[in-house]
Design an enzyme around this catalytic site. Sequence first.
Site, PDB file in Angstrom:
ATOM      1  N   LYS A  80     -13.327 -11.682  -1.256  1.00  0.00           N
ATOM      2  CA  LYS A  80     -12.878 -10.399  -0.709  1.00  0.00           C
ATOM      3  C   LYS A  80     -12.984 -10.453   0.802  1.00  0.00           C
ATOM      4  O   LYS A  80     -13.873 -11.116   1.342  1.00  0.00           O
ATOM      5  CB  LYS A  80     -13.783  -9.271  -1.231  1.00  0.00           C
ATOM      6  CG  LYS A  80     -13.139  -7.913  -1.198  1.00  0.00           C
ATOM      7  CD  LYS A  80     -12.284  -7.692  -2.422  1.00  0.00           C
ATOM      8  CE  LYS A  80     -11.603  -6.345  -2.401  1.00  0.00           C
ATOM      9  NZ  LYS A  80     -10.875  -6.076  -3.640  1.00  0.00           N
ATOM     10  N   GLY A 180      -5.242  11.557 -13.166  1.00  0.00           N
ATOM     11  CA  GLY A 180      -4.531  10.866 -12.087  1.00  0.00           C
ATOM     12  C   GLY A 180      -3.254  10.235 -12.575  1.00  0.00           C
ATOM     13  O   GLY A 180      -3.269   9.268 -13.336  1.00  0.00           O
ATOM     14  N   VAL A 181      -2.114  10.815 -12.159  1.00  0.00           N
ATOM     15  CA  VAL A 181      -0.826  10.245 -12.565  1.00  0.00           C
ATOM     16  C   VAL A 181      -0.086   9.707 -11.337  1.00  0.00           C
ATOM     17  O   VAL A 181       1.030  10.097 -11.020  1.00  0.00           O
ATOM     18  CB  VAL A 181       0.045  11.233 -13.394  1.00  0.00           C
ATOM     19  CG1 VAL A 181      -0.352  11.189 -14.842  1.00  0.00           C
ATOM     20  CG2 VAL A 181      -0.046  12.660 -12.868  1.00  0.00           C
ATOM     21  N   GLY A 182      -0.776   8.796 -10.631  1.00  0.00           N
ATOM     22  CA  GLY A 182      -0.182   8.091  -9.495  1.00  0.00           C
ATOM     23  C   GLY A 182       0.581   6.883 -10.006  1.00  0.00           C
ATOM     24  O   GLY A 182       1.187   6.928 -11.084  1.00  0.00           O
ATOM     25  N   HIS A 183       0.506   5.786  -9.260  1.00  0.00           N
ATOM     26  CA  HIS A 183       1.278   4.600  -9.635  1.00  0.00           C
ATOM     27  C   HIS A 183       0.959   4.132 -11.055  1.00  0.00           C
ATOM     28  O   HIS A 183       1.849   3.994 -11.893  1.00  0.00           O
ATOM     29  CB  HIS A 183       0.999   3.461  -8.648  1.00  0.00           C
ATOM     30  CG  HIS A 183       1.642   3.687  -7.324  1.00  0.00           C
ATOM     31  ND1 HIS A 183       0.978   4.210  -6.248  1.00  0.00           N
ATOM     32  CD2 HIS A 183       2.913   3.478  -6.925  1.00  0.00           C
ATOM     33  CE1 HIS A 183       1.807   4.314  -5.231  1.00  0.00           C
ATOM     34  NE2 HIS A 183       2.991   3.884  -5.611  1.00  0.00           N
TER      35      HIS A 183
HETATM   36  P1  NAD Z   1      -2.531   6.057  -6.754  1.00  0.00           P
HETATM   37  O1  NAD Z   1      -3.122   6.462  -5.449  1.00  0.00           O
HETATM   38  O2  NAD Z   1      -1.082   5.769  -6.832  1.00  0.00           O
HETATM   39  O3  NAD Z   1      -2.872   7.136  -7.879  1.00  0.00           O
HETATM   40  C1  NAD Z   1      -4.077   7.828  -7.937  1.00  0.00           C
HETATM   41  C2  NAD Z   1      -3.723   9.269  -8.321  1.00  0.00           C
HETATM   42  O4  NAD Z   1      -4.929   9.989  -8.550  1.00  0.00           O
HETATM   43  C3  NAD Z   1      -2.948  10.004  -7.246  1.00  0.00           C
HETATM   44  O5  NAD Z   1      -1.784  10.577  -7.818  1.00  0.00           O
HETATM   45  C4  NAD Z   1      -3.922  11.069  -6.762  1.00  0.00           C
HETATM   46  O6  NAD Z   1      -3.266  12.257  -6.367  1.00  0.00           O
HETATM   47  C5  NAD Z   1      -4.750  11.277  -8.003  1.00  0.00           C
HETATM   48  N1  NAD Z   1      -6.085  11.854  -7.788  1.00  0.00           N
HETATM   49  C6  NAD Z   1      -6.914  11.704  -6.738  1.00  0.00           C
HETATM   50  N2  NAD Z   1      -8.050  12.390  -6.948  1.00  0.00           N
HETATM   51  C7  NAD Z   1      -7.929  12.993  -8.146  1.00  0.00           C
HETATM   52  C8  NAD Z   1      -8.757  13.842  -8.907  1.00  0.00           C
HETATM   53  N3  NAD Z   1      -9.963  14.222  -8.472  1.00  0.00           N
HETATM   54  N4  NAD Z   1      -8.309  14.268 -10.117  1.00  0.00           N
HETATM   55  C9  NAD Z   1      -7.090  13.894 -10.580  1.00  0.00           C
HETATM   56  N5  NAD Z   1      -6.249  13.114  -9.877  1.00  0.00           N
HETATM   57  C10 NAD Z   1      -6.669  12.664  -8.687  1.00  0.00           C
HETATM   58  O7  NAD Z   1      -3.402   4.771  -7.211  1.00  0.00           O
HETATM   59  P2  NAD Z   1      -3.055   3.742  -8.366  1.00  0.00           P
HETATM   60  O8  NAD Z   1      -2.498   2.510  -7.769  1.00  0.00           O
HETATM   61  O9  NAD Z   1      -2.343   4.445  -9.456  1.00  0.00           O
HETATM   62  O10 NAD Z   1      -4.523   3.345  -8.872  1.00  0.00           O
HETATM   63  C11 NAD Z   1      -5.293   4.259  -9.653  1.00  0.00           C
HETATM   64  C12 NAD Z   1      -6.662   3.647  -9.924  1.00  0.00           C
HETATM   65  O11 NAD Z   1      -6.501   2.406 -10.612  1.00  0.00           O
HETATM   66  C13 NAD Z   1      -7.461   3.306  -8.658  1.00  0.00           C
HETATM   67  O12 NAD Z   1      -8.842   3.480  -8.940  1.00  0.00           O
HETATM   68  C14 NAD Z   1      -7.185   1.828  -8.450  1.00  0.00           C
HETATM   69  O13 NAD Z   1      -8.228   1.193  -7.746  1.00  0.00           O
HETATM   70  C15 NAD Z   1      -7.132   1.345  -9.884  1.00  0.00           C
HETATM   71  N6  NAD Z   1      -6.348   0.122 -10.087  1.00  0.00           N
HETATM   72  C16 NAD Z   1      -5.036   0.070  -9.717  1.00  0.00           C
HETATM   73  C17 NAD Z   1      -4.289  -1.083  -9.931  1.00  0.00           C
HETATM   74  C18 NAD Z   1      -2.833  -1.158  -9.564  1.00  0.00           C
HETATM   75  O14 NAD Z   1      -2.145  -2.071 -10.055  1.00  0.00           O
HETATM   76  N7  NAD Z   1      -2.324  -0.244  -8.768  1.00  0.00           N
HETATM   77  C19 NAD Z   1      -4.905  -2.211 -10.511  1.00  0.00           C
HETATM   78  C20 NAD Z   1      -6.253  -2.132 -10.909  1.00  0.00           C
HETATM   79  C21 NAD Z   1      -6.960  -0.954 -10.679  1.00  0.00           C
END
Ligand code: NAD
Length: 350
Positions: A80, A180-183
């Site tokens: 890292k 959390g319905v992000g990516h």
């Molecule tokens: P993202 O930022 O696209 O989505 C996160 C979502 O959570 C956002 O829509 C945000 O508005 C929402 N959020 C924030 N605080 C919140 C709360 N208190 N309650 C409800 N929703 C809330 O991120 P992502 O890429 O979707 O990743 C999500 C999680 O998965 C992170 O912890 C990330 O470290 C982990 N992760 C992601 C990947 C990847 O491929 N992107 C891989 C492994 C782990």
Amino acid sequence: MDVFEAMARHDHGQLHFRRDAATGLRAIVAIHDTRLGPALGGCRFARYETEAEAIVDALRLARAMTYKAALAGLALGGGKSVLLRPEGHFDRAALFRAFGRFVEDLAGQYITAEDSGTSMADMDVIRGVTRHVTGAGPEHGGRGDPSPYTALGVRRGIEAAVRFVLGRSALEGVHVAVQGVGHVGHALCKELSALGARLTVADVDPLKCERAAREFGANVVPLDAIFEVECDVFSPCALGSALNDRTIPRLRCRVVAGAANNQLAESRHGEDLMQRGIFYAPDYAINAGGLIHVAGEIEGYGLEETRARCHKIYDTILEIAERAARAMVPTQRIADTMAEERLARAASAS
Ligand code: NAD
């Protein structure tokens, strides 16, 4: 801070530093383990209160990468990097070029990637000075967004957990509450809804909730209510530490299985979940799809193989569940044991 003591505590043999006066670069690269292959791990760009805090962050995260790669069956070690964000104005491209030269000087022992605070554009800059970088834009030979693969792996992990805990071989009618319905969360809802699962979602961004309601018929609840939804699976896909003293007693599910990193606020919360009869799919085991996707760039496998490997997360979660039930220990400890077994096998083979 006693640096060697910190390295010993986090089980490290290598810690590298680079300062570049011209760009303001102050970077740390922690290489935890290279027995399975070069150390892959993201590049974090953040402000830290103290340098000691940045060092500990790098050491802790590098070690976690070793375990994640080992459990996912990848030919990669764990590393890292942490870049301390300069105060005031700085030239971002020049700074990441200087960091790229640092990575290049490590001669392939460490491969960098996007992480919190860095973007695909930063990876493109790094790629200009070293080939030891992943996750650049497609026009630079990278593979783009890993989120759909993370979501696929999480869906397979949920299927395994549902099979083990509920004795159901399909997700039709299974109720999943997604925080959390992000990516990843959105892509996961797509996977689950295609298989007939019932969805409840919460997100700080109301537009993302509306989209999930529109596209998948998800029920939307307020942020804090998501913990109390009576459901089969609670799926944390937002921030770390979602499982803590305040939230665990409120859960009304049989399974916790989601994408977020560091879901347990402390390791003892895994025991707490077990005592309450809630199955916890260890975060780094179930969310490895993104890493599998990125690793394809290094190991040279394509998207079909990436998908096949993400599907295997089903077997990993099932094995963790079976071993944890037999040994009556928390699932995250079994995941650690399985990763350590693979590392030990690699060490004895070399
Ligand atoms: P993202 O930022 O696209 O989505 C996160 C979502 O959570 C956002 O829509 C945000 O508005 C929402 N959020 C924030 N605080 C919140 C709360 N208190 N309650 C409800 N929703 C809330 O991120 P992502 O890429 O979707 O990743 C999500 C999680 O998965 C992170 O912890 C990330 O470290 C982990 N992760 C992601 C990947 C990847 O491929 N992107 C891989 C492994 C782990």
